[in-house]
Design a protein around this motif. Structure first.
Motif, mmCIF file in Angstrom:
data_model
loop_
_atom_site.group_PDB
_atom_site.id
_atom_site.type_symbol
_atom_site.label_atom_id
_atom_site.label_comp_id
_atom_site.label_asym_id
_atom_site.label_seq_id
_atom_site.Cartn_x
_atom_site.Cartn_y
_atom_site.Cartn_z
ATOM 1 N N TRP A 163 52.094 88.576 18.742
ATOM 2 C CA TRP A 163 53.390 87.889 18.317
ATOM 3 C C TRP A 163 54.201 89.128 17.602
ATOM 4 C CZ3 TRP A 163 56.509 87.390 13.675
ATOM 5 C CH2 TRP A 163 57.009 86.464 13.616
ATOM 6 N N ILE A 164 53.621 90.337 16.562
ATOM 7 C CA ILE A 164 55.005 91.084 16.284
ATOM 8 C C ILE A 164 55.540 91.918 17.356
ATOM 9 C CG2 ILE A 164 53.356 92.581 15.293
ATOM 10 C CD1 ILE A 164 56.769 91.461 14.402
ATOM 11 N N ILE A 165 54.604 92.585 18.167
ATOM 12 C CA ILE A 165 54.911 92.824 19.532
ATOM 13 C C ILE A 165 55.882 92.503 20.144
ATOM 14 C CG2 ILE A 165 53.817 94.603 21.574
ATOM 15 C CD1 ILE A 165 51.378 94.713 19.529
ATOM 16 N N GLN A 166 55.650 91.146 20.538
ATOM 17 C CA GLN A 166 56.020 90.529 21.337
ATOM 18 C C GLN A 166 57.561 90.507 21.138
ATOM 19 O OE1 GLN A 166 56.815 86.961 21.818
ATOM 20 N NE2 GLN A 166 57.071 86.152 24.270
ATOM 21 N N VAL A 167 58.140 90.188 19.579
ATOM 22 C CA VAL A 167 59.228 90.194 18.940
ATOM 23 C C VAL A 167 59.770 91.579 19.229
ATOM 24 C CG1 VAL A 167 60.552 89.588 16.853
ATOM 25 C CG2 VAL A 167 58.188 88.308 17.722
ATOM 26 N N ALA A 168 58.889 92.180 18.908
ATOM 27 C CA ALA A 168 60.435 93.822 19.543
ATOM 28 C C ALA A 168 59.737 93.896 20.404
ATOM 29 C CB ALA A 168 58.640 95.182 18.815
ATOM 30 N N MET A 169 59.292 93.965 21.810
ATOM 31 C CA MET A 169 59.387 93.663 23.332
ATOM 32 C C MET A 169 60.942 92.633 23.751
ATOM 33 S SD MET A 169 55.925 93.939 24.874
ATOM 34 C CE MET A 169 56.072 93.679 26.487
ATOM 35 N N VAL A 170 60.971 91.934 23.023
ATOM 36 C CA VAL A 170 61.798 91.227 23.783
ATOM 37 C C VAL A 170 63.612 91.605 22.760
ATOM 38 C CG1 VAL A 170 62.569 89.009 23.979
ATOM 39 C CG2 VAL A 170 60.397 89.207 24.492
ATOM 40 N N VAL A 171 63.517 91.448 21.227
ATOM 41 C CA VAL A 171 64.455 92.379 20.588
ATOM 42 C C VAL A 171 65.178 93.443 21.569
ATOM 43 C CG1 VAL A 171 65.246 93.129 19.046
ATOM 44 C CG2 VAL A 171 64.004 91.029 18.849
ATOM 45 N N LEU A 172 64.137 94.731 21.990
ATOM 46 C CA LEU A 172 64.712 95.754 22.594
ATOM 47 C C LEU A 172 65.075 95.037 24.005
ATOM 48 C CD1 LEU A 172 61.579 98.119 21.697
ATOM 49 C CD2 LEU A 172 64.237 98.050 20.717
ATOM 50 N N LEU A 173 64.490 94.895 24.782
ATOM 51 C CA LEU A 173 65.039 94.196 25.274
ATOM 52 C C LEU A 173 66.806 93.808 25.700
ATOM 53 C CD1 LEU A 173 64.821 92.918 28.874
ATOM 54 C CD2 LEU A 173 64.017 91.162 28.189
ATOM 55 N N ALA A 174 66.342 93.109 25.013
ATOM 56 C CA ALA A 174 68.020 92.040 24.754
ATOM 57 C C ALA A 174 68.832 92.785 23.529
ATOM 58 C CB ALA A 174 67.874 90.898 23.718
ATOM 59 N N ALA A 175 68.708 94.025 23.380
ATOM 60 C CA ALA A 175 69.952 94.883 23.012
ATOM 61 C C ALA A 175 69.928 95.689 24.009
ATOM 62 C CB ALA A 175 68.930 95.662 21.888
ATOM 63 N N TRP A 176 69.080 96.197 25.105
ATOM 64 C CA TRP A 176 69.537 97.238 25.895
ATOM 65 C C TRP A 176 70.592 96.539 27.346
ATOM 66 C CZ3 TRP A 176 69.919 102.431 25.973
ATOM 67 C CH2 TRP A 176 69.478 102.686 24.502
ATOM 68 N N LEU A 177 70.179 95.090 27.448
ATOM 69 C CA LEU A 177 70.830 93.918 28.945
ATOM 70 C C LEU A 177 72.035 94.589 28.359
ATOM 71 C CD1 LEU A 177 69.536 92.160 29.937
ATOM 72 C CD2 LEU A 177 70.566 90.583 28.800
ATOM 73 N N GLU A 178 72.550 94.682 29.907
ATOM 74 C CA GLU A 178 73.607 94.888 30.312
ATOM 75 C C GLU A 178 74.366 93.877 30.348
ATOM 76 O OE1 GLU A 178 74.862 98.014 30.455
ATOM 77 O OE2 GLU A 178 73.812 99.226 31.207
ATOM 78 N N ARG A 179 74.094 92.385 30.932
ATOM 79 C CA ARG A 179 74.783 91.291 30.306
ATOM 80 C C ARG A 179 75.000 90.361 28.665
ATOM 81 N NH1 ARG A 179 70.993 87.437 33.480
ATOM 82 N NH2 ARG A 179 72.759 86.211 32.919
ATOM 83 N N PRO A 180 76.178 91.031 28.346
ATOM 84 C CA PRO A 180 76.559 90.619 27.054
ATOM 85 C C PRO A 180 76.467 89.107 27.176
ATOM 86 C CG PRO A 180 78.956 90.904 28.686
ATOM 87 C CD PRO A 180 77.947 91.574 29.374
ATOM 88 N N ASP A 181 77.055 88.448 28.195
ATOM 89 C CA ASP A 181 76.542 86.844 27.782
ATOM 90 C C ASP A 181 75.118 86.177 27.199
ATOM 91 O OD1 ASP A 181 75.859 87.358 30.409
ATOM 92 O OD2 ASP A 181 75.737 85.202 31.113
ATOM 93 N N ALA A 182 74.657 86.697 27.863
ATOM 94 C CA ALA A 182 72.460 86.272 27.883
ATOM 95 C C ALA A 182 72.808 86.983 26.676
ATOM 96 C CB ALA A 182 72.313 87.047 28.380
ATOM 97 N N ARG A 183 73.887 88.349 26.056
ATOM 98 C CA ARG A 183 72.865 89.201 25.361
ATOM 99 C C ARG A 183 73.516 88.673 24.279
ATOM 100 N NH1 ARG A 183 74.849 94.115 26.122
ATOM 101 N NH2 ARG A 183 76.661 93.138 25.102
ATOM 102 N N GLN A 184 74.453 88.610 23.920
ATOM 103 C CA GLN A 184 75.260 87.387 22.738
ATOM 104 C C GLN A 184 74.706 86.325 22.822
ATOM 105 O OE1 GLN A 184 79.626 86.560 23.061
ATOM 106 N NE2 GLN A 184 79.285 85.642 21.950
ATOM 107 N N ARG A 185 74.086 85.368 23.684
ATOM 108 C CA ARG A 185 73.158 83.758 23.433
ATOM 109 C C ARG A 185 71.820 84.217 23.031
ATOM 110 N NH1 ARG A 185 72.328 79.689 28.101
ATOM 111 N NH2 ARG A 185 71.423 77.885 26.192
ATOM 112 N N TYR A 186 71.207 85.125 23.000
ATOM 113 C CA TYR A 186 70.581 85.098 22.241
ATOM 114 C C TYR A 186 70.237 85.816 21.541
ATOM 115 C CZ TYR A 186 65.785 87.339 20.583
ATOM 116 O OH TYR A 186 64.249 87.418 20.681
ATOM 117 N N PHE A 187 70.967 86.830 20.177
ATOM 118 C CA PHE A 187 70.968 87.152 19.488
ATOM 119 C C PHE A 187 72.154 86.358 18.477
ATOM 120 C CE2 PHE A 187 70.279 91.672 21.425
ATOM 121 C CZ PHE A 187 69.029 91.286 20.786
ATOM 122 N N VAL A 188 72.899 85.218 19.018
ATOM 123 C CA VAL A 188 73.563 84.424 18.045
ATOM 124 C C VAL A 188 72.916 82.814 17.814
ATOM 125 C CG1 VAL A 188 75.106 82.360 18.752
ATOM 126 C CG2 VAL A 188 75.764 84.381 19.203
#
Length: 347
Positions: A163-188
């Motif tokens: 579980w914690i590995i998956q959380v880290a992987m998705v957070v890393l993916l979102a942090a490096w995502l070039e699409r600001p709309d998708a990135r912002q939606r996830y972190f909001v």
């Protein structure tokens, strides 16, 4: 009445705080409040050896992820892909990951100290509702499923460790995502969940969960669940974790993952959010994420950590928050402009 030309020009060029900067301010405020209100717990959680190890693992995970993405998207020159990503998203991604780290410590501090400040008053009611709507305790239904010992062990690993590995992987993916709309939606959505589910609903539905019920209320309501856990392959390890958390609770010592809280299930909420996010990027990856979310929902009841209604509330709340986060994203003109761009997270 017309505005003077110089004033109109000044108004037009007045700098606006970017949505990402606003979100970073909210996240840092969330962490700062935890550090001020619960300094001992915050520092203890932030400096815990296992959390430090988790932090140290993030950079190599990040580089491995970028290398894999480079080999997939640019097999002839993966290093040039990695270099370009570091230039385009390096500062933003590293800042996001750093803020995520301080917020993890803050979440631990909130969860730990609220466990000692707010009485576990909702367990009898939640257990009663759970039994009523499922015509019996849900854990009995999950335990009636024939689960071979090796699968029981795999389920434990998926729930307690992966579980914690998956959380880290998705957070890393979102942090490096070039699409600001998708990135912002996830972190909001993630930040909103930390506040609404991790603080507000946690206080309103303060509960310990079936695995702690008999210890907290000095009864035998879930004695059969404890026996089932002791007799299963991974059950004894699950009980060791519960002992670890209960010791932290009774000694008032914050450690990684400490804090007892059943309603709502943040375990279920996070994987639901990740499934929504990954589905929005890629249907195949999203389908796998939804399958994993179903495993976590099942495991939360199977191992006795949560009442089934904890997961139901978490899923409904996460769906609502994700929808609202989409409106926040759509309200940003830059996000609207980029909404039509290619969906690949590694362009």
């Amino acid at each position: 009445m017309e505005m003077a030309p110089d004033l109109a020009e000044h108004s037009a060029i007045r700098p606006r705080l970017a949505p990402s900067a606003k979100l970073a301010c909210i996240a840092l405020l969330y962490a700062a409040v935890a550090a001020c209100l619960f300094p001992r717990s915050y520092l203890s959680a932030f400096g815990d050896t296992r959390l430090v190890l988790y932090y140290l693992l993030l950079p190599p995970m990040m580089l491995v992820g970028l290398a894999v993405a480079g080999m997939i998207n640019r097999p002839k020159s993966p290093l040039s892909f990695v270099r370009e990503k570091l230039v385009s998203r390096g500062i933003g991604a590293i800042s996001t990951i750093a803020i995520f780290m301080v917020c993890v410590a803050a979440f631990t501090a909130y969860k730990h100290d609220l466990s000692g400040m707010v009485t576990f008053f909702a367990d009898p009611w939640l257990a009663g509702v759970d039994a009523a709507i499922h015509f019996g305790d849900p854990w009995r239904w999950t335990r009636s499923v024939p689960v071979p010992a090796p699968i029981d062990r795999v389920l434990y690993i998926l729930y307690s460790q992966f579980w914690i590995i998956q959380v880290a992987m998705v957070v890393l993916l979102a942090a490096w995502l070039e699409r600001p709309d998708a990135r912002q939606r996830y972190f909001v959505a993630l930040m909103t969940m930390a506040i609404v589910l991790g603080l507000c609903l946690r206080v309103l539905g303060s509960s310990a969960g079936p695995i702690f019920y008999d210890r907290i209320f000095a009864g035998s309501r879930f004695v059969d669940l404890m026996s089932a856990l002791k007799d299963s392959n991974a059950g004894p390890d699950t009980l060791k974790i519960s002992d670890y958390l209960y010791a932290s609770y009774t000694t008032n010592r914050a450690v990684v993952g400490s804090g007892i809280s059943a309603m709502p299930s943040f375990h279920v909420a996070i994987v639901t959010l990740n499934a929504l996010f990954l589905w929005s990027l890629n249907r195949w990856v999203g389908a796998a994420a939804w399958a994993y979310a179903a495993v976590i929902m099942f495991g939360s009841v199977y191992f006795g950590w949560h009442y089934a209604v904890d997961g139901y509330v978490s899923i409904l709340a996460t769906l609502l928050i994700w929808r609202l986060a989409g409106h926040v994203r759509s309200a940003d003109p830059d996000a609207r402009r980029l909404k039509a761009e290619p969906a690949s997270p590694y362009r």
